[in-house]
Design an enzyme around this catalytic site. Sequence first.
Site, mmCIF file in Angstrom:
data_model
loop_
_atom_site.group_PDB
_atom_site.id
_atom_site.type_symbol
_atom_site.label_atom_id
_atom_site.label_comp_id
_atom_site.label_asym_id
_atom_site.label_seq_id
_atom_site.Cartn_x
_atom_site.Cartn_y
_atom_site.Cartn_z
ATOM 1 N N ASP A 246 7.283 72.214 34.015
ATOM 2 C CA ASP A 246 7.649 71.933 32.621
ATOM 3 C C ASP A 246 6.838 72.736 31.598
ATOM 4 O O ASP A 246 7.375 73.101 30.549
ATOM 5 C CB ASP A 246 7.593 70.432 32.326
ATOM 6 C CG ASP A 246 6.263 69.812 32.690
ATOM 7 O OD1 ASP A 246 5.466 70.476 33.392
ATOM 8 O OD2 ASP A 246 6.013 68.680 32.269
ATOM 9 N N MET B 74 -0.762 64.348 45.332
ATOM 10 C CA MET B 74 -0.537 64.825 43.963
ATOM 11 C C MET B 74 0.672 64.129 43.344
ATOM 12 O O MET B 74 1.539 63.612 44.052
ATOM 13 C CB MET B 74 -0.361 66.346 43.951
ATOM 14 C CG MET B 74 -1.676 67.086 44.010
ATOM 15 S SD MET B 74 -1.437 68.856 43.759
ATOM 16 C CE MET B 74 -3.140 69.390 43.678
ATOM 17 N N GLY B 75 0.745 64.168 42.033
ATOM 18 C CA GLY B 75 1.819 63.515 41.292
ATOM 19 C C GLY B 75 1.202 62.927 40.047
ATOM 20 O O GLY B 75 0.541 61.895 40.094
ATOM 21 N N ARG B 76 1.365 63.682 38.973
ATOM 22 C CA ARG B 76 0.673 63.354 37.725
ATOM 23 C C ARG B 76 1.326 62.165 37.022
ATOM 24 O O ARG B 76 0.699 61.140 36.795
ATOM 25 C CB ARG B 76 0.765 64.617 36.865
ATOM 26 C CG ARG B 76 0.035 64.638 35.607
ATOM 27 C CD ARG B 76 -0.037 66.043 35.103
ATOM 28 N NE ARG B 76 -1.142 66.742 35.720
ATOM 29 C CZ ARG B 76 -2.418 66.599 35.355
ATOM 30 N NH1 ARG B 76 -2.733 65.783 34.381
ATOM 31 N NH2 ARG B 76 -3.368 67.271 35.954
ATOM 32 N N ARG C 104 0.033 71.795 48.519
ATOM 33 C CA ARG C 104 0.621 72.960 47.838
ATOM 34 C C ARG C 104 0.450 74.259 48.608
ATOM 35 O O ARG C 104 1.111 75.244 48.312
ATOM 36 C CB ARG C 104 -0.079 73.148 46.486
ATOM 37 C CG ARG C 104 0.491 72.361 45.413
ATOM 38 C CD ARG C 104 0.167 72.771 44.012
ATOM 39 N NE ARG C 104 -0.859 73.680 43.706
ATOM 40 C CZ ARG C 104 -1.667 73.558 42.642
ATOM 41 N NH1 ARG C 104 -1.548 72.512 41.843
ATOM 42 N NH2 ARG C 104 -2.552 74.467 42.352
ATOM 43 N N ARG D 46 -9.408 49.718 59.943
ATOM 44 C CA ARG D 46 -9.778 50.056 58.561
ATOM 45 C C ARG D 46 -8.584 50.064 57.609
ATOM 46 O O ARG D 46 -7.434 50.165 58.034
ATOM 47 C CB ARG D 46 -10.373 51.474 58.532
ATOM 48 C CG ARG D 46 -11.757 51.525 59.082
ATOM 49 C CD ARG D 46 -12.260 52.946 59.140
ATOM 50 N NE ARG D 46 -13.668 52.933 59.527
ATOM 51 C CZ ARG D 46 -14.299 53.951 60.084
ATOM 52 N NH1 ARG D 46 -13.659 55.071 60.330
ATOM 53 N NH2 ARG D 46 -15.576 53.851 60.387
ATOM 54 N N THR E 298 7.970 73.043 41.041
ATOM 55 C CA THR E 298 6.815 72.148 41.071
ATOM 56 C C THR E 298 6.888 71.271 42.301
ATOM 57 O O THR E 298 7.968 70.779 42.652
ATOM 58 C CB THR E 298 6.658 71.241 39.830
ATOM 59 O OG1 THR E 298 5.690 70.227 40.123
ATOM 60 C CG2 THR E 298 7.937 70.547 39.398
ATOM 61 N N ILE E 299 5.742 71.093 42.937
ATOM 62 C CA ILE E 299 5.741 70.188 44.093
ATOM 63 C C ILE E 299 6.014 68.763 43.622
ATOM 64 O O ILE E 299 6.434 67.929 44.398
ATOM 65 C CB ILE E 299 4.421 70.255 44.899
ATOM 66 C CG1 ILE E 299 3.223 69.836 44.046
ATOM 67 C CG2 ILE E 299 4.206 71.624 45.502
ATOM 68 C CD1 ILE E 299 2.003 69.463 44.875
ATOM 69 N N ASP E 300 5.753 68.494 42.325
ATOM 70 C CA ASP E 300 5.896 67.116 41.817
ATOM 71 C C ASP E 300 7.353 66.662 41.694
ATOM 72 O O ASP E 300 7.615 65.468 41.565
ATOM 73 C CB ASP E 300 5.220 66.982 40.448
ATOM 74 C CG ASP E 300 3.711 67.156 40.523
ATOM 75 O OD1 ASP E 300 3.186 67.248 41.644
ATOM 76 O OD2 ASP E 300 3.073 67.209 39.458
ATOM 77 N N ARG F 229 -2.648 78.707 34.280
ATOM 78 C CA ARG F 229 -2.091 77.714 33.344
ATOM 79 C C ARG F 229 -2.306 78.179 31.906
ATOM 80 O O ARG F 229 -2.770 77.414 31.062
ATOM 81 C CB ARG F 229 -2.750 76.356 33.578
ATOM 82 C CG ARG F 229 -2.443 75.750 34.938
ATOM 83 C CD ARG F 229 -2.842 74.303 35.006
ATOM 84 N NE ARG F 229 -2.696 73.749 36.340
ATOM 85 C CZ ARG F 229 -1.557 73.265 36.826
ATOM 86 N NH1 ARG F 229 -0.470 73.264 36.080
ATOM 87 N NH2 ARG F 229 -1.508 72.778 38.052
ATOM 88 N N GLY G 114 0.724 75.531 38.429
ATOM 89 C CA GLY G 114 0.168 75.416 39.781
ATOM 90 C C GLY G 114 1.030 76.181 40.773
ATOM 91 O O GLY G 114 2.245 76.201 40.636
ATOM 92 N N ARG H 163 -11.775 53.421 53.663
ATOM 93 C CA ARG H 163 -12.051 54.858 53.576
ATOM 94 C C ARG H 163 -11.025 55.481 52.624
ATOM 95 O O ARG H 163 -9.951 54.914 52.401
ATOM 96 C CB ARG H 163 -11.888 55.543 54.930
ATOM 97 C CG ARG H 163 -12.918 55.167 55.967
ATOM 98 C CD ARG H 163 -14.312 55.719 55.625
ATOM 99 N NE ARG H 163 -15.254 55.482 56.701
ATOM 100 C CZ ARG H 163 -15.943 54.356 56.884
ATOM 101 N NH1 ARG H 163 -15.770 53.332 56.052
ATOM 102 N NH2 ARG H 163 -16.789 54.233 57.882
ATOM 103 N N ASP I 57 9.385 66.762 39.233
ATOM 104 C CA ASP I 57 9.641 65.942 38.044
ATOM 105 C C ASP I 57 10.417 66.662 36.934
ATOM 106 O O ASP I 57 10.470 66.191 35.805
ATOM 107 C CB ASP I 57 8.310 65.388 37.491
ATOM 108 C CG ASP I 57 7.303 66.484 37.178
ATOM 109 O OD1 ASP I 57 7.633 67.663 37.326
ATOM 110 O OD2 ASP I 57 6.171 66.141 36.780
HETATM 111 O O1 F6P Z 1 1.573 71.552 39.749
HETATM 112 C C1 F6P Z 1 1.433 70.195 39.490
HETATM 113 C C2 F6P Z 1 0.227 69.693 40.176
HETATM 114 O O2 F6P Z 1 0.417 69.858 41.528
HETATM 115 C C3 F6P Z 1 -0.113 68.228 39.829
HETATM 116 O O3 F6P Z 1 0.419 67.305 40.694
HETATM 117 C C4 F6P Z 1 -1.613 68.242 39.861
HETATM 118 O O4 F6P Z 1 -2.148 67.249 39.007
HETATM 119 C C5 F6P Z 1 -1.945 69.592 39.376
HETATM 120 O O5 F6P Z 1 -0.909 70.427 39.806
HETATM 121 C C6 F6P Z 1 -3.286 70.108 39.867
HETATM 122 O O6 F6P Z 1 -3.417 71.428 39.521
HETATM 123 P P1 F6P Z 1 -4.681 72.354 39.609
HETATM 124 O O7 F6P Z 1 -4.320 73.403 40.577
HETATM 125 O O8 F6P Z 1 -4.863 72.904 38.243
HETATM 126 O O9 F6P Z 1 -5.835 71.542 40.084
#
Ligand code: F6P
Length: 340
Positions: free
Chosen positions: A101, A167-169, A273, A160, A123-125, A70, A10, A264, A127
């Site tokens: 990774d 994001m964050g897998r 990103r 509400r 990675t923005i994550d 990817r 990503g 909501r 991790d």
């Molecule tokens: O790069 C990691 C990530 O930002 C994850 O947090 C997220 O699940 C994924 O990319 C989403 O990527 P894509 O651009 O393929 O939708």
Amino acid sequence: MRIGILTGGGDCPGLNAVIRGIVKSAPNSVEIIGLMHGWKGMVNCEYMTLTDNDVEGIHILGGTILGTARTNPFKSEEMRVKMEENIKKLGLDAIIGIGGDDTLSVTAKLASMGYKVIGVPKTIDNDVSNTDYTFGYHTAVNVGADAIDRLHSTAKSHGRVIFVELMGREAGWITIEAGLAAGAHLILIPEYPMTLQEITGFVEKRMQNYGYMIVAIAEGFKPTELENVVGDLSQIDAFGHIKLGGIAHYLSDVVGERTGYDTRSVVLGHLLRGGTPTAFDRTLGTRYGVHAMELALKGDFGRMVALKGSEIVSIPIEYGIATKKLVPYEYYKLAQIFFG
Ligand code: F6P
């Protein structure tokens, strides 16, 4: 010396700062070949020669001038063969892989096959293990915190519950830090599951006491009762990851139905990103790029650059990808003080 560089996975704010750092710090004796769209460019032999002019001023731009994808070059024997043929054809003496990774695992595999490689953790994550930060993360947290800040006034005006998905897998870093910074009233991350009943309990208590609520949720969070994470389970990328997304909508519906409150959902997704990197990510990316070039010039291969405290160091690439860097319980416990 000819060095191939690529950005995979990503996209992430700060990628262009790394590219510029590498190119600007390369001596005249080093030629930099930029492979297009990550490992796909290596398999299809798509590239551009990068000069000082090509990278002038790009550190402030989001995304990557090289494009990204990817692609897993080890997905098939045919792709692996093509990649190796192209490394030879282009006369690459070394490769710098800039990625998370997945990209780093390909880089590490090439190292084990005898190629001279260096990894740069992106990675923005946030991790990747054994580095304090990956670049891109700081920008994502700032964008996330700004968005959550803005949700407070609208949630409060209408009384509400707003569920906001970040994001964050597998790691909830962005969610916990953006949530903490912007005062989310409940933070749900993959590392620490909760039942729907517990979530509903938090919502009822908060609504009775304060009349509005913001719940920050990482896309990879799964309520204990659910068998699978929420997303499109049929869409799996070349590295085996499913397409996540939808947990905020799911919780908004379920909790709304169970409590009767007006709910909501908002998905921040790729907004986290996109766009220009923060000063922190620009400087971190720049320092990573310069350090990667220093390693190449010293012939110190099979390494990943990393941030330790305020210093840039290098570690064996495998240390970065061996495990995921997850949010430790102590940190989550601190965030819990502000739940409700
Ligand atoms: O790069 C990691 C990530 O930002 C994850 O947090 C997220 O699940 C994924 O990319 C989403 O990527 P894509 O651009 O393929 O939708």
